[in-house]
Design a protein around this motif. Sequence first.
Motif, short mmCIF file in Angstrom:
data_model
loop_
_atom_site.label_atom_id
_atom_site.label_comp_id
_atom_site.label_asym_id
_atom_site.label_seq_id
_atom_site.Cartn_x
_atom_site.Cartn_y
_atom_site.Cartn_z
N PHE A 1 68.33 35.66 42.73
CA PHE A 1 67.67 34.40 43.04
C PHE A 1 66.35 34.33 42.29
CE2 PHE A 1 66.14 37.22 46.39
CZ PHE A 1 64.79 36.94 46.44
N HIS A 2 65.76 33.16 42.29
CA HIS A 2 64.54 32.93 41.54
C HIS A 2 63.42 32.50 42.48
CE1 HIS A 2 66.99 33.11 37.91
NE2 HIS A 2 67.82 32.26 38.48
N ILE A 3 62.21 32.78 42.04
CA ILE A 3 61.02 32.30 42.74
C ILE A 3 60.32 31.29 41.85
CG2 ILE A 3 58.76 32.92 43.66
CD1 ILE A 3 60.81 34.02 45.43
N GLN A 4 60.05 30.14 42.40
CA GLN A 4 59.38 29.08 41.65
C GLN A 4 58.04 28.76 42.30
OE1 GLN A 4 61.55 25.40 41.65
NE2 GLN A 4 59.99 24.28 40.47
N ARG A 5 57.01 28.69 41.47
CA ARG A 5 55.69 28.27 41.94
C ARG A 5 55.67 26.75 42.02
NH1 ARG A 5 49.90 30.67 40.24
NH2 ARG A 5 48.57 29.00 41.00
N LEU A 6 55.48 26.21 43.22
CA LEU A 6 55.54 24.76 43.41
C LEU A 6 54.19 24.10 43.23
CD1 LEU A 6 57.92 24.35 46.49
CD2 LEU A 6 58.48 24.23 44.05
N ASP A 7 53.17 24.60 43.94
CA ASP A 7 51.86 23.94 43.91
C ASP A 7 50.76 24.97 44.15
OD1 ASP A 7 52.25 21.03 43.58
OD2 ASP A 7 53.45 21.23 45.41
N THR A 8 49.57 24.61 43.67
CA THR A 8 48.37 25.39 43.94
C THR A 8 47.39 24.52 44.72
OG1 THR A 8 48.65 26.67 41.91
CG2 THR A 8 46.47 26.68 42.93
N PHE A 9 46.87 25.07 45.80
CA PHE A 9 45.92 24.35 46.65
C PHE A 9 44.56 24.99 46.46
CE2 PHE A 9 50.11 23.76 48.23
CZ PHE A 9 50.16 22.53 48.86
N GLY A 10 43.68 24.31 45.77
CA GLY A 10 42.35 24.82 45.48
C GLY A 10 41.30 23.99 46.17
N GLY A 11 40.17 24.59 46.48
CA GLY A 11 39.09 23.88 47.18
C GLY A 11 38.18 24.83 47.92
N HIS A 12 38.73 25.97 48.31
CA HIS A 12 37.88 26.97 48.96
C HIS A 12 36.89 27.54 47.94
CE1 HIS A 12 39.50 27.36 53.02
NE2 HIS A 12 40.71 27.14 52.51
N ARG A 13 35.72 27.89 48.40
CA ARG A 13 34.66 28.41 47.53
C ARG A 13 34.60 29.93 47.54
NH1 ARG A 13 31.93 24.21 50.29
NH2 ARG A 13 30.78 25.77 51.50
N ASP A 14 35.48 30.55 48.32
CA ASP A 14 35.49 32.02 48.40
C ASP A 14 36.89 32.44 48.84
OD1 ASP A 14 34.62 34.68 48.46
OD2 ASP A 14 32.71 34.15 49.42
N SER A 15 37.06 33.73 49.07
CA SER A 15 38.36 34.29 49.43
C SER A 15 39.01 33.54 50.59
CB SER A 15 38.20 35.76 49.83
OG SER A 15 37.66 36.52 48.78
N VAL A 16 40.33 33.35 50.50
CA VAL A 16 41.10 32.73 51.58
C VAL A 16 41.81 33.86 52.33
CG1 VAL A 16 42.77 30.96 52.21
CG2 VAL A 16 41.46 30.73 50.10
N PHE A 17 41.54 33.95 53.62
CA PHE A 17 42.02 35.08 54.41
C PHE A 17 43.20 34.75 55.32
CE2 PHE A 17 37.41 36.61 54.20
CZ PHE A 17 37.67 37.46 53.14
N THR A 18 43.34 33.51 55.74
CA THR A 18 44.35 33.24 56.76
C THR A 18 44.98 31.86 56.57
OG1 THR A 18 44.80 33.29 59.14
CG2 THR A 18 42.70 32.31 58.45
N LEU A 19 46.23 31.74 57.01
CA LEU A 19 47.02 30.52 56.94
C LEU A 19 47.70 30.30 58.29
CD1 LEU A 19 48.82 31.21 53.54
CD2 LEU A 19 46.90 29.63 53.89
N LEU A 20 47.93 29.05 58.63
CA LEU A 20 48.53 28.73 59.93
C LEU A 20 49.28 27.42 59.83
CD1 LEU A 20 48.58 29.49 63.05
CD2 LEU A 20 46.64 27.89 63.26
N LEU A 21 50.48 27.37 60.41
CA LEU A 21 51.23 26.12 60.47
C LEU A 21 50.50 25.11 61.35
CD1 LEU A 21 54.94 27.28 60.87
CD2 LEU A 21 53.92 26.14 58.88
N SER A 22 50.56 23.86 60.93
CA SER A 22 49.96 22.78 61.70
C SER A 22 51.02 22.21 62.65
CB SER A 22 49.47 21.69 60.75
OG SER A 22 49.20 20.49 61.43
#
Length: 302
Positions: free
Chosen positions: A3-24
């Motif tokens: 199978f393949h992995i495709q990069r869909l999108d990049t979400f930029g805007g943070h000014r420093d390291s991003v540590f955590t993600l959470l479903l809304s």
Amino acid sequence: MSFHIQRLDTFGGHRDSVFTLLLSGQPGHFFSAGADGQVADWDMARPDLGSLVAQIPASVYALARDPASGLLWVGQNYEGLQFIDPVARTVAGSLQLTTAAIFDIQLYGQTAFVALADGVVVVLDVPTRSVRKYLKASDKSARCVAINPVEREVAIGYSDHRIRLFDLNTFDLKQTLEGPTNSVFALTYSPDFRHMLAGGRDAHLRSWDVEASYRSDADIVAHMYTINHMAYSPDGLWLATVSMDKTIKIWEADSLRLRKVVDRARHGGHSTSVNKVLWLSNTQFATASDDRTVVVWAIDGF
């Protein structure tokens, strides 16, 4: 089958390291937070339109969401917890819980477990936000929490290289697991709760057989450097691990057979440590990095 992995999108805007993600709670949306104290709401359909939910005056390692109230629980390092209404974008309260860093927040029903850098795990009542118990089993940091509702246990990984299992009702210490040779940063149970997996600073992916009194059943040298986080896909087919070595690895969940290495050279991956992975669907996942970006990936062709 490959199978393949495709990069869909990049979400930029943070000014420093991003540590955590959470479903809304909103379909197609997720939250991110990190060293800049920004809690951002992202729409997968519009990666250019991230919006600021809250600006926390400290770094944020941990987020959780109370499905009953819809409030975000934000681990405001060295200050305690802040409770944010993500719709109104207002502060709904705070709790001066600690002066230590908050490494993980896990909610289960009306109980919350907050893992702290001083080794304490605070057990809170979710509706009242009152303290029910302080679990102090180590002087080293409590780094990660995983809950097994089948066995009625909560597993906590520590920087003293141990994993401790507590009763989910009484909070009594039931068992201490050895094996990791350094700090445990990531814990998860398999979707059927028959196995518990751990990773951390020694870069090994370890598995224990829950039904055999947590007998060790796998020890894999999985990454070059620290495993920061891991998560199963919603359908239970895949396990994703992310690491300080800048890679994302996709494993077959049942066999722990490595199927794909996602790196910068071949896939346009992250340029620095990958800190968190969040499955958005059975075939799409997001990763957060010290490079200040969140990337959304898709698995196809299997």
